[in-house]
Scaffold this active site. Structure first.
Site, PDB file in Angstrom:
ATOM      1  N   HIS A 122       0.902  -0.855   0.335  1.00  0.00           N
ATOM      2  CA  HIS A 122      -0.177  -0.003   0.176  1.00  0.00           C
ATOM      3  C   HIS A 122       0.600   1.414   0.040  1.00  0.00           C
ATOM      4  O   HIS A 122       1.703   1.151   0.609  1.00  0.00           O
ATOM      5  CB  HIS A 122      -0.338  -0.098   1.354  1.00  0.00           C
ATOM      6  N   ASP A 199       3.223  -4.989   8.412  1.00  0.00           N
ATOM      7  CA  ASP A 199       1.628  -4.250   8.045  1.00  0.00           C
ATOM      8  C   ASP A 199       0.654  -5.503   8.326  1.00  0.00           C
ATOM      9  O   ASP A 199       0.599  -5.545   7.461  1.00  0.00           O
ATOM     10  CB  ASP A 199       2.143  -3.181   6.501  1.00  0.00           C
ATOM     11  N   GLN A 202      -4.210  -5.776   7.473  1.00  0.00           N
ATOM     12  CA  GLN A 202      -5.188  -6.799   6.427  1.00  0.00           C
ATOM     13  C   GLN A 202      -5.001  -7.797   6.897  1.00  0.00           C
ATOM     14  O   GLN A 202      -5.934  -9.132   6.489  1.00  0.00           O
ATOM     15  CB  GLN A 202      -5.214  -6.795   4.663  1.00  0.00           C
ATOM     16  N   LYS A 225     -10.056  -0.926  10.831  1.00  0.00           N
ATOM     17  CA  LYS A 225      -9.959  -1.790   9.818  1.00  0.00           C
ATOM     18  C   LYS A 225     -10.586  -3.407  10.461  1.00  0.00           C
ATOM     19  O   LYS A 225     -11.449  -4.221   9.807  1.00  0.00           O
ATOM     20  CB  LYS A 225      -9.189  -2.487   9.321  1.00  0.00           C
ATOM     21  N   CYS A 363      -4.350   2.165  -4.234  1.00  0.00           N
ATOM     22  CA  CYS A 363      -3.249   3.174  -3.020  1.00  0.00           C
ATOM     23  C   CYS A 363      -2.453   1.971  -3.802  1.00  0.00           C
ATOM     24  O   CYS A 363      -2.090   1.722  -2.415  1.00  0.00           O
ATOM     25  CB  CYS A 363      -4.123   3.156  -1.488  1.00  0.00           C
TER      26      CYS A 363
HETATM   27  N1  7TS Z   1      -1.580  -0.505   4.436  1.00  0.00           N
HETATM   28  C1  7TS Z   1      -2.865  -1.723   4.071  1.00  0.00           C
HETATM   29  C2  7TS Z   1      -2.095  -2.709   3.384  1.00  0.00           C
HETATM   30  C3  7TS Z   1      -3.684  -1.103   4.037  1.00  0.00           C
HETATM   31  O1  7TS Z   1      -5.261  -1.659   2.898  1.00  0.00           O
HETATM   32  C4  7TS Z   1      -4.374  -0.055   3.877  1.00  0.00           C
HETATM   33  C5  7TS Z   1      -5.587   0.416   4.191  1.00  0.00           C
HETATM   34  C6  7TS Z   1      -3.357   0.593   4.564  1.00  0.00           C
HETATM   35  C7  7TS Z   1      -2.092   0.365   5.187  1.00  0.00           C
HETATM   36  C8  7TS Z   1      -3.522   2.198   5.236  1.00  0.00           C
HETATM   37  O2  7TS Z   1      -4.340   2.024   5.965  1.00  0.00           O
HETATM   38  P1  7TS Z   1      -5.197   3.321   6.501  1.00  0.00           P
HETATM   39  O3  7TS Z   1      -5.788   3.106   8.056  1.00  0.00           O
HETATM   40  O4  7TS Z   1      -4.113   3.780   7.602  1.00  0.00           O
HETATM   41  O5  7TS Z   1      -5.637   4.194   5.543  1.00  0.00           O
HETATM   42  N2  7TS Z   1      -5.753   0.411   2.999  1.00  0.00           N
HETATM   43  C9  7TS Z   1      -7.695   0.817   2.071  1.00  0.00           C
HETATM   44  C10 7TS Z   1      -7.829   0.449   0.956  1.00  0.00           C
HETATM   45  O6  7TS Z   1      -7.734  -1.021   0.540  1.00  0.00           O
HETATM   46  N3  7TS Z   1      -9.354   0.908   0.316  1.00  0.00           N
HETATM   47  O7  7TS Z   1      -8.836   2.045   1.826  1.00  0.00           O
HETATM   48  C11 7TS Z   1      -8.003   2.333   2.213  1.00  0.00           C
END
Ligand code: 7TS
Length: 407
Positions: A122, A199, A202, A225, A363
């Site tokens: 990401h 990370d 997910q 999430k 992203c």
């Molecule tokens: N890393 C991964 C693997 C992610 O899927 C996401 C967000 C992030 C980091 C960032 O997370 P945040 O909570 O700090 O924003 N992924 C997604 C997505 O797949 N669609 O919207 C956000």
């Protein structure tokens, strides 16, 4: 026993209608819906436990502090950290990675040092390292993936040099669904004395993640999430790293003493928590984790696998269908394109049928470049989704194919 209809009652939003049709929410990788118990916990926090934490001698402040610190211990048990001092509350995955890039980078990275990431990261695990390149000339090395969407472990093992200082990889791809072999990735890195950041944005909603079993040096995830509130997340770091790292932000609570001549810093975890934390949301997040664990991450993984298998089987029968991500170990994400139909059109038309999917690059533009495409349509499942919802998705996709004359 896993009873999806019973579980759905905990999520009032799932009864919504959009355009007069029942909502089919398949955008769970972006954010998950919240069970009523989490929403009630947030309300209860503001109504009955609201006072700033750590600073007050008065009853309410101590009450709020106890709840907030209790949540830190809950995060510790969730990921099996050795100590709650190793749990730093942040705004989410993105802030956690920025913290490590900045503080680990400042402390340990010199010009010419190398950080290994993968081609399926990401942007949150790419851009912070590039921003740090403005401070030191570090080199980013990239692990490629194969046609199934699995990391090439042979190439990975050969990326190490004496300048490699950190590996930073996603546990589960938000586009391909691939569950990466992070334990093996960590084992190889450690054989070169290189620490690893995982990370977990997910993975934590779908699998049991045990930082001591993985021997991860850092693990990051987002509350929103894992069925928790927005605006809160976690950085786990091994004490040996966190203690040496310089603070990320300055402000209240992260200091021991301040004068205009010299400031000394607080101990872990507070050294990394400048300013008032979102102490209402940390408590909401602990409630979310209680909820998820009451269902059971094993049961969740098993049920979501059934949803994924059922959806994949039906998708494979649709003419012109291309599924991106066919890893042997995969979480419940289905990224796809139908020949001749733009992902945006597909998403827009599914939306009109009440089906919420995500379209675009998710992203992960470098990942799209590896695949030679601009974007995909992505359906991402949760344990509250049903087989009937999968049927609706499949029927919806077929209907769109019909509209475009793709048969
Ligand atoms: N890393 C991964 C693997 C992610 O899927 C996401 C967000 C992030 C980091 C960032 O997370 P945040 O909570 O700090 O924003 N992924 C997604 C997505 O797949 N669609 O919207 C956000």
């Amino acid at each position: 026993m896993f009873d999806v209809n019973q579980i759905r009652k905990d999520f009032p939003i799932l009864d919504s209608q959009v355009y007069g049709k029942p909502l089919v929410y398949l955008d769970n990788s972006a954010t998950t819906q919240k069970p009523l118990c989490v929403v009630e916990k947030l309300t209860d926090g503001y109504l009955h436990h609201n006072a700033n934490v750590h600073r007050g001698v008065h009853f309410l402040s101590q009450d709020a502090t106890d709840l907030h610190e209790g949540s830190r211990r809950r995060m510790q048990t969730f990921i099996n950290a050795a100590s709650s001092d190793e749990i730093i509350f942040t705004r989410g995955t993105t802030e956690s990675i920025n913290l490590v890039a900045s503080s680990f980078g400042e402390t340990f990275l010199q010009d010419g040092d190398e950080v290994i990431v993968s081609a399926m990261e990401h942007h949150s695990n790419i851009v912070p390292w590039q921003l740090f390149q403005q401070r030191r000339k570090i080199v980013l090395k990239v692990i490629p993936f194969n046609d199934l969407g699995e990391l090439d472990m042979d190439v990975y093992a050969q990326l190490f040099t004496e300048r490699t200082k950190l590996v930073s990889v996603t546990h589960v791809s938000n586009v391909l669904g691939t569950v990466n072999p992070v334990k093996e990735i960590i084992r190889i890195a450690h054989s070169h004395q290189v620490p690893v950041l995982v990370d977990g944005a997910q993975s934590t909603p779908h699998l049991k993640v045990d930082v001591q079993d993985l021997d991860a040096d850092f693990l990051v995830f987002s509350g929103h999430k894992v069925y928790g509130p927005t605006g809160v997340g976690v950085l786990y770091g091994k004490r040996q790293w966190l203690e040496q790292m310089v603070p990320y932000q300055g402000g209240g609570e992260m200091i021991q003493s301040v004068s205009f001549e010299k400031t000394t810093f607080n101990e872990l975890p507070y050294k990394f928590e400048a300013g008032t934390p979102d102490f209402i949301s940390t408590v909401g997040l602990a409630t979310a984790i209680d909820y998820v664990e009451s269902i059971g991450l094993g049961e969740i993984a098993q049920y979501e696998q059934q949803l994924l298998d059922y959806a994949t089987e039906q998708f494979q029968q649709i003419p012109g269908m291309r599924i991106f991500g066919q890893a042997h170990h995969k979480s419940a994400v289905l990224s796809f394109l139908v020949d001749g139909i733009h992902h945006y059109d597909m998403g827009l038309l599914l939306d009109k049928m009440g089906i919420a999917v995500r379209t675009g690059h998710h992203c992960a533009q470098p990942l799209m470049q590896s695949l030679g495409i601009e974007g995909t349509v992505r359906a991402s499942f949760s344990f509250y989704n049903t087989m009937e919802e999968v049927d609706k998705l499949v029927a919806g996709v077929k209907r769109v194919c019909g509209m475009f004359g793709v048969k």
